[in-house]
Scaffold this motif. Structure first.
Motif, PDB file in Angstrom:
ATOM      1  N   LEU A  67       7.845   0.309  -6.627  1.00  0.00           N
ATOM      2  CA  LEU A  67       7.516   1.427  -5.922  1.00  0.00           C
ATOM      3  C   LEU A  67       8.733   2.255  -5.889  1.00  0.00           C
ATOM      4  N   ASP A  68      10.003   1.648  -5.778  1.00  0.00           N
ATOM      5  CA  ASP A  68      11.457   2.399  -5.808  1.00  0.00           C
ATOM      6  C   ASP A  68      11.412   3.175  -7.157  1.00  0.00           C
ATOM      7  N   LYS A  71       0.898  -1.268  -0.046  1.00  0.00           N
ATOM      8  CA  LYS A  71      -0.031   0.047   0.028  1.00  0.00           C
ATOM      9  C   LYS A  71       0.919   1.349   0.104  1.00  0.00           C
ATOM     10  N   VAL A  72       0.520   2.121  -0.875  1.00  0.00           N
ATOM     11  CA  VAL A  72       1.261   3.397  -0.859  1.00  0.00           C
ATOM     12  C   VAL A  72       0.300   4.696  -0.915  1.00  0.00           C
ATOM     13  N   GLU A 118       2.565   0.496   3.475  1.00  0.00           N
ATOM     14  CA  GLU A 118       2.862  -0.877   3.695  1.00  0.00           C
ATOM     15  C   GLU A 118       3.675  -1.813   2.542  1.00  0.00           C
ATOM     16  N   ASN A 119       5.132  -1.922   3.086  1.00  0.00           N
ATOM     17  CA  ASN A 119       5.797  -2.684   2.367  1.00  0.00           C
ATOM     18  C   ASN A 119       5.201  -3.922   1.713  1.00  0.00           C
ATOM     19  N   SER A 157      -9.877   8.252  -0.855  1.00  0.00           N
ATOM     20  CA  SER A 157      -8.629   8.204  -0.490  1.00  0.00           C
ATOM     21  C   SER A 157      -7.586   8.276  -1.486  1.00  0.00           C
ATOM     22  N   ASP A 158      -6.299   8.473  -0.847  1.00  0.00           N
ATOM     23  CA  ASP A 158      -5.078   8.721  -1.844  1.00  0.00           C
ATOM     24  C   ASP A 158      -4.216   7.501  -1.934  1.00  0.00           C
ATOM     25  N   LEU A 159      -4.888   6.492  -1.301  1.00  0.00           N
ATOM     26  CA  LEU A 159      -3.945   5.217  -1.262  1.00  0.00           C
ATOM     27  C   LEU A 159      -4.293   4.313  -2.209  1.00  0.00           C
TER      28      LEU A 159
END
Length: 778
Positions: free
Chosen positions: A249-250, A60-61, A476-477, A226-228
């Motif tokens: 994600l990176d 989750k980002v 959340e990674n 939400s922005d997630l």
């Protein structure tokens, strides 16, 4: 009214279902259900044992809003929705460019598999040292190499051309080869015994690997407000899935940071280019000032001009400000012409016009958005074209605003210069040389101020470049499920149990639905209730001892015929005189057992000390002779009917030693005209004469639906036993016998159901030993 009531009652009778009976029909096949359940559960176990286990990995980002700052919240801030377009972010996150960077960074176009006995499973890494010798972009087609780890060597097979390589000591580094990789296995240092195992190394193109990964990754918003975002990846190796999502994600975060750094970097580059021109101009002004003072021998201004010069100074400051703004506006206009809508513009570098500054910020934001959409969606995407249109409009507005602003500045400059001319008259005593010096110094101050301003803006842009905020915040990674999401053992076993019950149930249901045979007494009573069923003869699996030869026999078959002989008395008409009774045994078609029933009925009546004569009146297909081992063509009924001189008593046979009161007349030779013989009057004479000597005359007649023989002599019978056979006679054939009864062509008719229990699938059983307390045979 009566007809409607009757039809309603008939409908209710048809609709009523004996639930217990229906359940018993299926329970009689309980071994099928158990066997099917065992097979399905075992199949489920085998499937779960060897099916690939799929794990789900989630992350989750939060997408950060670039417009967020440190300003105090306002009502507009509190009630507004986020400015982030999550759909755009999802498209960028799953774009080919981003996915391709992940594939290259993790080398995902090279995959490893472990070959098992039944299935081949992917692994994140090989249990030995691996070094790839080829560059990712040099792989232009798919290829697979099979690595067999034997006791003292590697055996590698190129599955594309079947070429085999062997390397001793489990080491390819020390040998020359054309393989695209090197591997080494140290048996002493390794803690995992992989000797005897087989691994696959699969190479694929970067494009195919990226497209495959792009189709597997799922990204969706968590909630509407939400922005997630939640990223999901399913695979057999959760370690590899977690590594892919974290890398994705990176890469996405770095891509967003790079975009935001681009404006600052473009501003720095623009200012650096302007520094060269300003430095050169300042140097020229310094040299001109020095040469002018030296040539005109100027040291200080006269005190008498201080008052006039004070007013001039204020006016000069105003001129200085306006010329400064003119220079900046012209620089910006030149930059706008040179970029022509393709590059970013320098932002916040000194213009006092806030409207132009806002337009420049909107223009840079639109350019960045266009570049992002072009990389993910292509230049012909409607969204890209819309952004390009917005850029063109903003560029036009900036040019228009700059032109208006420059015009305004020039008008102000003209007004101030006009005012300056009035001041010139006041200080006309100041030498012309001093005025020229002031002009030189003014130009020097303008250039110095512009130089310092650009230097300040450069430092601001450098600071923004260094402290650029990240694009996302990882909430959340990547985390994988502890248990595999597929296959789910509980659901598989539940489905197996259900299938184990439903498959035989469906097969039986279809079999029952398509079945049209009689199976029990209820099948007859459902068709007609006017004709009684006076006996049910059990089916005998063994075809031995099917004749009631022993009067003291206590088998189920013997008991069933005793019941038949007893029930026959209830359908026979009551007679004042003690004349014998004539009983016909017939059926609809052949094979229903009328001969067997007629023979055993006659023997059952004989066993209770009744004198019985059995006549074989089926002249077309006689069968009685086969049960008593007599010649088929032995003189009998046909001979008596055809030959006037033939005495029927000469054809009598005593076929059973233990039944002295039982006599048989066979059918005799098969005649060409049985119907004519049966209606010539001699058969009636035979019956009338036999009544004087016998208590019962049992007549085995021909099937009714095949020939008319039985119908021709039916009026001579006191009762007709109509034979139907379970699991053989079609239900619709009963309608024919029902019509014979209703039309009066057969009188005093009763059904006997033969071979009951032949099919346990229908819930009919027959156990005379249990019902009446007898054994199978005493």
């Amino acid at each position: 009214m009566d007809n409607s009531i009757k039809s309603m009652m008939a409908f209710q009778e048809e609709e009523s279902i004996d639930l217990k009976k229906e359940v018993n029909r299926y329970l009689n096949f309980w071994p099928w259900f158990i066997l099917a359940t065992i097979i399905m559960v075992f199949s489920a176990y085998v499937y779960l044992r060897y099916a690939p286990k799929i794990y789900q990995t989630n992350a989750k980002v939060k997408i950060l809003d670039e417009s967020d700052g440190l300003e105090l919240p306002t009502s507009a801030f509190i009630f507004k929705r986020s400015n982030i377009n999550l759909e755009n972010e999802i498209e960028i996150l799953t774009s080919y460019i981003i996915i391709e960077r992940v594939v290259r960074e993790l080398n995902l176009n090279t995959k490893f598999f472990e070959v098992g006995t039944i299935q081949t499973s992917p692994v994140a890494n090989l249990p030995f040292e691996y070094e790839q010798l080829v560059h990712q972009d040099s792989i232009i087609k798919s290829s697979t190499y099979e690595v067999n780890i034997e006791n003292s060597k590697f055996r590698i097979v190129n599955n594309t051309n079947e070429k085999v390589y062997e390397f001793s000591n489990h080491n390819t580094f020390s040998s020359e080869h054309d393989l695209p990789f090197n591997i080494r296995y140290n048996t002493e240092a390794s803690s995992e015994d992989v000797i005897g195992k087989t691994f696959l190394i699969n190479f694929n193109t970067v494009k195919m690997a990226a497209l495959s990964l792009k189709s597997q990754i799922e990204v969706e918003a968590i909630g509407e407000q939400s922005d997630l975002l939640q990223l999901t990846l399913r695979g057999e190796s959760f370690e590899l899935s977690e590594n892919i999502i974290n890398t994705l994600l990176d890469v996405f975060n770095k891509d967003g940071i790079t975009d935001r750094q681009l404006v600052s970097q473009r501003t720095i580059d623009f200012i650096d280019n302007r520094f060269e021109f300003l430095a050169s101009e300042l140097d020229d002004i310094e040299v001109d000032r020095q040469e002018f003072k030296q040539k005109n021998n100027l040291v200080d201004l006269g005190t008498d001009a201080e008052l006039g010069l004070e007013q001039r100074t204020k006016s000069d400051e105003e001129v200085f400000r306006i010329e400064n703004q003119l220079a900046l506006a012209e620089l910006l206009n030149d930059a706008l012409v040179s970029t022509n809508g393709s590059s970013l513009l320098p932002a916040n570098f000194g213009l006092d016009n806030q409207g132009i500054n806002n337009l420049i910020n909107e223009y840079n934001t639109a350019v960045l958005e266009r570049d992002k959409l072009t990389s993910s969606a292509g230049a012909n995407n409607p969204s890209v074209k819309l952004v390009v249109s917005t850029i063109n409009d903003l560029e036009t507005n900036i040019k228009r605003s700059l032109t208006s602003y420059i015009t305004q500045l020039k008008m102000s400059q003209g007004q101030i210069k006009s005012r300056n001319r009035r001041f010139i008259g006041q200080v006309s005593q100041i030498p012309e040389k001093e005025k020229l010096l002031r002009a030189i110094e003014r130009q020097q101050k303008i250039k110095e101020s512009l130089y310092l301003l650009l230097l300040q803006k450069r430092e601001e842009a450098a600071i923004n470049l260094a402290i650029t905020e990240p694009s996302i915040k990882v909430v959340e990674n990547a985390l994988s499920s502890v248990k595999p999401i597929s296959p789910k053992s509980s659901i598989i076993y539940a489905g197996a149990l259900l299938a184990g019950l439903l498959i035989p149930f469906g097969f039986l249901y279809l079999m029952f639905m398509l079945d049209t045979k009689l199976h029990g007494k209820d099948d007859i009573t459902n068709i007609t209730t006017d004709i009684p069923v006076i006996a049910e003869i059990p089916d005998l699996k063994k075809k031995e001892n099917i004749i009631f030869t022993d009067p003291n026999d206590r088998s189920a078959l013997a008991e069933s015929f005793r019941i038949l002989s007893s029930n026959v008395d209830y359908i026979l008409p009551v007679k004042d005189n003690k004349k014998s009774n004539v009983i016909y045994c017939t059926s609809t078609i052949k094979g229903e057992g009328k001969t067997l029933v007629s023979l055993n009925l006659s023997l059952a009546l004989s066993s209770i000390n009744k004198k019985v004569l059995l006549i074989g009146a089926d002249l077309r297909n006689p069968q009685i002779h086969s049960y008593i081992s007599e010649d088929k063509h032995k003189p009998g009924l046909s001979n008596y009917l055809h030959e006037i001189e033939f005495n029927w008593k000469d054809a009598i046979i005593n076929g059973f030693d233990k039944h002295p009161n039982h006599h048989i007349i066979l059918s005799g030779s098969i005649p060409p005209n049985p119907a004519h013989l049966l209606t010539n009057g001699r058969f009636k004479d035979l019956i009338e004469e036999a009544k004087k000597d016998y208590d019962f005359i049992i007549v085995d007649t021909a099937p009714t639906i095949l020939v008319t023989d039985t119908m021709l002599i039916s009026q001579l019978a006191d009762a007709t036993i109509y034979i139907a056979r379970a699991n053989y006679t079609e239900k619709n054939l009963l309608n024919y016998s029902k019509e014979l009864h209703e039309s009066g062509r057969i009188k005093n008719m009763a059904y006997v159901l033969n071979s009951v229990g032949a099919s346990k699938s229908y819930g009919y059983g027959y156990n005379y030993g249990y019902n009446y307390g007898y054994g199978t045979k005493s």
